[in-house]
Write a protein that holds these residues in place. Structure first.
Motif, PDB file in Angstrom:
ATOM      1  N   ALA A 167      -9.846  -4.541 -19.751  1.00  0.00           N
ATOM      2  CA  ALA A 167     -10.682  -5.539 -20.423  1.00  0.00           C
ATOM      3  C   ALA A 167     -10.621  -6.891 -19.743  1.00  0.00           C
ATOM      4  CB  ALA A 167     -10.251  -5.672 -21.889  1.00  0.00           C
ATOM      5  N   ASP A 168      -9.503  -7.211 -19.086  1.00  0.00           N
ATOM      6  CA  ASP A 168      -9.327  -8.476 -18.375  1.00  0.00           C
ATOM      7  C   ASP A 168      -9.570  -8.226 -16.890  1.00  0.00           C
ATOM      8  OD1 ASP A 168      -8.372 -10.751 -17.047  1.00  0.00           O
ATOM      9  OD2 ASP A 168      -6.782 -11.091 -18.518  1.00  0.00           O
ATOM     10  N   ASP A 169     -10.589  -8.849 -16.331  1.00  0.00           N
ATOM     11  CA  ASP A 169     -10.940  -8.606 -14.933  1.00  0.00           C
ATOM     12  C   ASP A 169      -9.815  -8.993 -13.979  1.00  0.00           C
ATOM     13  OD1 ASP A 169     -13.428  -7.724 -15.774  1.00  0.00           O
ATOM     14  OD2 ASP A 169     -14.353  -9.696 -15.564  1.00  0.00           O
ATOM     15  N   ALA A 170      -9.020  -9.981 -14.364  1.00  0.00           N
ATOM     16  CA  ALA A 170      -7.894 -10.382 -13.516  1.00  0.00           C
ATOM     17  C   ALA A 170      -6.851  -9.262 -13.453  1.00  0.00           C
ATOM     18  CB  ALA A 170      -7.265 -11.665 -14.048  1.00  0.00           C
ATOM     19  N   VAL A 171      -6.686  -8.548 -14.566  1.00  0.00           N
ATOM     20  CA  VAL A 171      -5.739  -7.434 -14.568  1.00  0.00           C
ATOM     21  C   VAL A 171      -6.281  -6.290 -13.712  1.00  0.00           C
ATOM     22  CG1 VAL A 171      -4.579  -5.717 -15.996  1.00  0.00           C
ATOM     23  CG2 VAL A 171      -4.776  -8.071 -16.805  1.00  0.00           C
ATOM     24  N   THR A 172      -7.569  -6.016 -13.807  1.00  0.00           N
ATOM     25  CA  THR A 172      -8.168  -4.992 -12.947  1.00  0.00           C
ATOM     26  C   THR A 172      -7.882  -5.299 -11.484  1.00  0.00           C
ATOM     27  OG1 THR A 172      -9.948  -4.606 -14.546  1.00  0.00           O
ATOM     28  CG2 THR A 172     -10.322  -3.841 -12.291  1.00  0.00           C
ATOM     29  N   ALA A 173      -8.102  -6.550 -11.089  1.00  0.00           N
ATOM     30  CA  ALA A 173      -7.856  -6.955  -9.698  1.00  0.00           C
ATOM     31  C   ALA A 173      -6.385  -6.806  -9.337  1.00  0.00           C
ATOM     32  CB  ALA A 173      -8.324  -8.395  -9.489  1.00  0.00           C
ATOM     33  N   ALA A 174      -5.498  -7.149 -10.275  1.00  0.00           N
ATOM     34  CA  ALA A 174      -4.065  -7.049 -10.004  1.00  0.00           C
ATOM     35  C   ALA A 174      -3.635  -5.594  -9.834  1.00  0.00           C
ATOM     36  CB  ALA A 174      -3.276  -7.706 -11.138  1.00  0.00           C
ATOM     37  N   VAL A 175      -4.211  -4.699 -10.645  1.00  0.00           N
ATOM     38  CA  VAL A 175      -3.866  -3.281 -10.525  1.00  0.00           C
ATOM     39  C   VAL A 175      -4.320  -2.743  -9.172  1.00  0.00           C
ATOM     40  CG1 VAL A 175      -4.321  -0.975 -11.440  1.00  0.00           C
ATOM     41  CG2 VAL A 175      -3.883  -2.871 -13.007  1.00  0.00           C
ATOM     42  N   VAL A 176      -5.538  -3.093  -8.758  1.00  0.00           N
ATOM     43  CA  VAL A 176      -6.039  -2.626  -7.466  1.00  0.00           C
ATOM     44  C   VAL A 176      -5.186  -3.176  -6.330  1.00  0.00           C
ATOM     45  CG1 VAL A 176      -8.004  -2.664  -5.875  1.00  0.00           C
ATOM     46  CG2 VAL A 176      -8.383  -2.326  -8.325  1.00  0.00           C
ATOM     47  N   GLU A 177      -4.799  -4.437  -6.424  1.00  0.00           N
ATOM     48  CA  GLU A 177      -3.948  -5.033  -5.389  1.00  0.00           C
ATOM     49  C   GLU A 177      -2.602  -4.317  -5.308  1.00  0.00           C
ATOM     50  OE1 GLU A 177      -1.983  -9.389  -4.228  1.00  0.00           O
ATOM     51  OE2 GLU A 177      -3.417  -9.221  -5.881  1.00  0.00           O
ATOM     52  N   ALA A 178      -2.030  -4.005  -6.486  1.00  0.00           N
ATOM     53  CA  ALA A 178      -0.745  -3.297  -6.498  1.00  0.00           C
ATOM     54  C   ALA A 178      -0.884  -1.891  -5.926  1.00  0.00           C
ATOM     55  CB  ALA A 178      -0.208  -3.239  -7.928  1.00  0.00           C
ATOM     56  N   ILE A 179      -1.987  -1.219  -6.256  1.00  0.00           N
ATOM     57  CA  ILE A 179      -2.217   0.122  -5.715  1.00  0.00           C
ATOM     58  C   ILE A 179      -2.365   0.073  -4.205  1.00  0.00           C
ATOM     59  CG2 ILE A 179      -3.927   1.988  -5.611  1.00  0.00           C
ATOM     60  CD1 ILE A 179      -4.380   1.521  -8.637  1.00  0.00           C
ATOM     61  N   HIS A 180      -3.075  -0.924  -3.708  1.00  0.00           N
ATOM     62  CA  HIS A 180      -3.247  -1.057  -2.259  1.00  0.00           C
ATOM     63  C   HIS A 180      -1.899  -1.262  -1.570  1.00  0.00           C
ATOM     64  CE1 HIS A 180      -5.304  -3.246   1.332  1.00  0.00           C
ATOM     65  NE2 HIS A 180      -5.058  -1.988   1.605  1.00  0.00           N
ATOM     66  N   ALA A 181      -1.074  -2.149  -2.135  1.00  0.00           N
ATOM     67  CA  ALA A 181       0.232  -2.410  -1.535  1.00  0.00           C
ATOM     68  C   ALA A 181       1.108  -1.150  -1.534  1.00  0.00           C
ATOM     69  CB  ALA A 181       0.928  -3.541  -2.294  1.00  0.00           C
ATOM     70  N   GLU A 182       1.116  -0.434  -2.648  1.00  0.00           N
ATOM     71  CA  GLU A 182       1.900   0.791  -2.718  1.00  0.00           C
ATOM     72  C   GLU A 182       1.362   1.855  -1.768  1.00  0.00           C
ATOM     73  OE1 GLU A 182       4.802   1.990  -4.726  1.00  0.00           O
ATOM     74  OE2 GLU A 182       4.944  -0.128  -4.179  1.00  0.00           O
ATOM     75  N   SER A 183       0.040   1.898  -1.623  1.00  0.00           N
ATOM     76  CA  SER A 183      -0.572   2.876  -0.715  1.00  0.00           C
ATOM     77  C   SER A 183      -0.167   2.614   0.728  1.00  0.00           C
ATOM     78  CB  SER A 183      -2.098   2.825  -0.845  1.00  0.00           C
ATOM     79  OG  SER A 183      -2.508   3.164  -2.146  1.00  0.00           O
ATOM     80  N   LEU A 184      -0.129   1.345   1.122  1.00  0.00           N
ATOM     81  CA  LEU A 184       0.302   0.992   2.469  1.00  0.00           C
ATOM     82  C   LEU A 184       1.741   1.430   2.713  1.00  0.00           C
ATOM     83  CD1 LEU A 184      -1.262  -2.583   2.696  1.00  0.00           C
ATOM     84  CD2 LEU A 184      -1.993  -0.574   4.003  1.00  0.00           C
ATOM     85  N   ARG A 185       2.588   1.221   1.688  1.00  0.00           N
ATOM     86  CA  ARG A 185       3.997   1.588   1.829  1.00  0.00           C
ATOM     87  C   ARG A 185       4.157   3.103   1.927  1.00  0.00           C
ATOM     88  NH1 ARG A 185       7.722   3.651  -1.088  1.00  0.00           N
ATOM     89  NH2 ARG A 185       6.433   3.719  -2.971  1.00  0.00           N
ATOM     90  N   VAL A 186       3.486   3.829   1.029  1.00  0.00           N
ATOM     91  CA  VAL A 186       3.605   5.288   1.013  1.00  0.00           C
ATOM     92  C   VAL A 186       3.068   5.880   2.315  1.00  0.00           C
ATOM     93  CG1 VAL A 186       2.766   7.382  -0.112  1.00  0.00           C
ATOM     94  CG2 VAL A 186       3.549   5.456  -1.503  1.00  0.00           C
ATOM     95  N   ALA A 187       1.925   5.363   2.771  1.00  0.00           N
ATOM     96  CA  ALA A 187       1.329   5.884   4.001  1.00  0.00           C
ATOM     97  C   ALA A 187       2.233   5.626   5.201  1.00  0.00           C
ATOM     98  CB  ALA A 187      -0.051   5.259   4.217  1.00  0.00           C
TER      99      ALA A 187
END
Length: 406
Positions: free
Chosen positions: A289-309
């Motif tokens: 519901a909060d667009d800032a939270v949506t952006a934060a979740v995507v940013e966290a997923i991107h960071a974790e994806s870089l680490r896992v990859a």
């Protein structure tokens, strides 16, 4: 004769059945979806509605006033395409209810003081070209026409080519201010995609807002190789990295209350059983519901994806495919619906809709009809006949209240 929603739904019950997945697969401009579009047009013509398709593939069916002026129209409708293996009601319920509501209003003797129009929007689900609500996005200018023309389906066909084969001129897709200018308000009826009405023991509810949501693609790049000759310690396998990323997506969402994050599709390249993939594409859906939270979740997923990859000797790229901020439906229109439907609860939704896209350009509202399973985008999605008819009556009440009594 007044048609029932259940009767109309029964007419299309065999169209687009998916025996492999269960449920229905009706991608935009497929044979199944085209058959449904013709079914709607024929139903509209039977009711004496002036019916045609615009340059963006949106079907319009007009019930004009005695003066024939198409201005400040009250519009309702939904979509006929589906997700792969989807339920029977997501989209078609709103279309069938609109037809049934016209019958109810005629039975009541209504002569509309404002024109009433029924609309069917193409590619609402985005299941073929990857952009949800493509028809309404084109209509409002929310997507660049060149980008839309160059979208490709899983078989590599461009939207331009598919649209042309369906009878559209792809050169003319895009913003249509004249069409938008004729609409005074838009009310979309839809099956509820959740448990709100179940828990409240209500048949029909009024929408308050749509959670912000977007779609991204993660491409994991590794080293393609032979499954039998490559030692485990020598591999840079993007499929292993992708598996870790799927888990990371869940974990990142759980760290943000109310967030929803989903990997609904994963495609290895080249996809052979005895081949270590060279790349894996994952499609990511994130909502809050909060667009800032949506952006934060995507940013966290991107960071974790870089680490896992990196841990697998792979790399990853993130590409945004669509993004819709949280939409709050027009308060004045929502208040009018509340007056016309006393006692109807007000609910938000985590699902995107054409009404949400149109909200940036004009007053929009939504009605939800109870789904006793609480399950959607699945063959288990359901609406009881009594609730479907209650939804059509509610929609008729709303259209009558907004278009004026005769």
């Amino acid at each position: 004769m007044t048609a029932t929603v259940s009767g109309l739904m029964a007419e299309i019950a065999d169209t687009g059945r998916d025996d492999a997945r269960g449920g229905y697969s009706r991608p935009v401009y497929s044979t199944a979806e085209q058959d449904l579009r013709e079914w709607f047009s024929e139903q509209a013509r039977r009711r004496g509605l002036d019916t045609g398709t615009d340059s963006n593939g949106i079907i319009w069916a007009w019930w004009d006033t005695p003066f024939g002026v198409r201005d400040d129209a009250v519009v309702t409708g939904s979509h006929l395409d589906s997700v792969p293996g989807g339920g029977a009601f997501d989209g078609p319920l709103g279309v069938a209810s609109a037809l049934a509501a016209v019958d109810l209003l005629r039975e009541r003797g209504l002569t509309p003081a404002k024109p009433i129009a029924l609309a069917v929007f193409p590619e609402e689900e985005g299941s073929r070209f990857g952009v949800a609500c493509l028809g309404s996005r084109l209509l409002t200018g929310a997507i660049d026409p060149d980008k839309a023309r160059n979208l490709r389906d899983p078989d590599g066909n461009t939207f331009a080519d598919v649209a042309a084969a369906a009878g559209l001129d792809p050169r003319h897709v895009g913003p249509d201010p004249d069409a938008l200018g004729r609409i005074g308000s838009f009310v979309e009826l839809h099956v509820e995609q959740g448990r709100g009405l179940i828990d409240l023991d209500q048949s029909v509810g009024i929408g308050s807002s749509i959670l912000g949501h977007g779609r991204w693609r993660l491409r994991v790049l590794g080293q393609g190789n032979h499954a039998g000759t490559t030692l485990m310690e020598d591999r840079h396998d993007p499929m292993v990295a992708a598996a870790g990323i799927v888990t990371a997506v869940r974990d990142c969402a759980l760290r943000h209350p109310g967030a929803r994050a989903t990997v609904g599709r994963m495609v290895p390249v080249p996809g052979g059983t005895n081949v270590i993939a060279s790349a894996v594409d994952l499609w990511l859906d994130v909502r809050h519901a909060d667009d800032a939270v949506t952006a934060a979740v995507v940013e966290a997923i991107h960071a974790e994806s870089l680490r896992v990859a990196a841990a697998e000797g792979c790399t990853v790229r993130l590409t945004e495919e669509s993004l819709s901020p949280t939409v709050h439906f027009d308060p004045a229109l929502r208040s009018r619906l509340g007056g016309l439907l006393p006692g109807a609860p007000v609910l938000d939704t985590g699902a995107g809709h054409d009404a949400g896209v149109l909200a940036a350009a004009l007053p929009t509202a939504m009605l939800f009809v109870r789904n006793p399973t609480g399950v959607s985008h699945s063959p288990e999605e359901h609406v009881e006949d009594d609730d479907a008819e209650a939804g059509a009556r509610a929609l008729a009440d709303v259209l009558q209240g907004l278009a004026g009594k005769g």
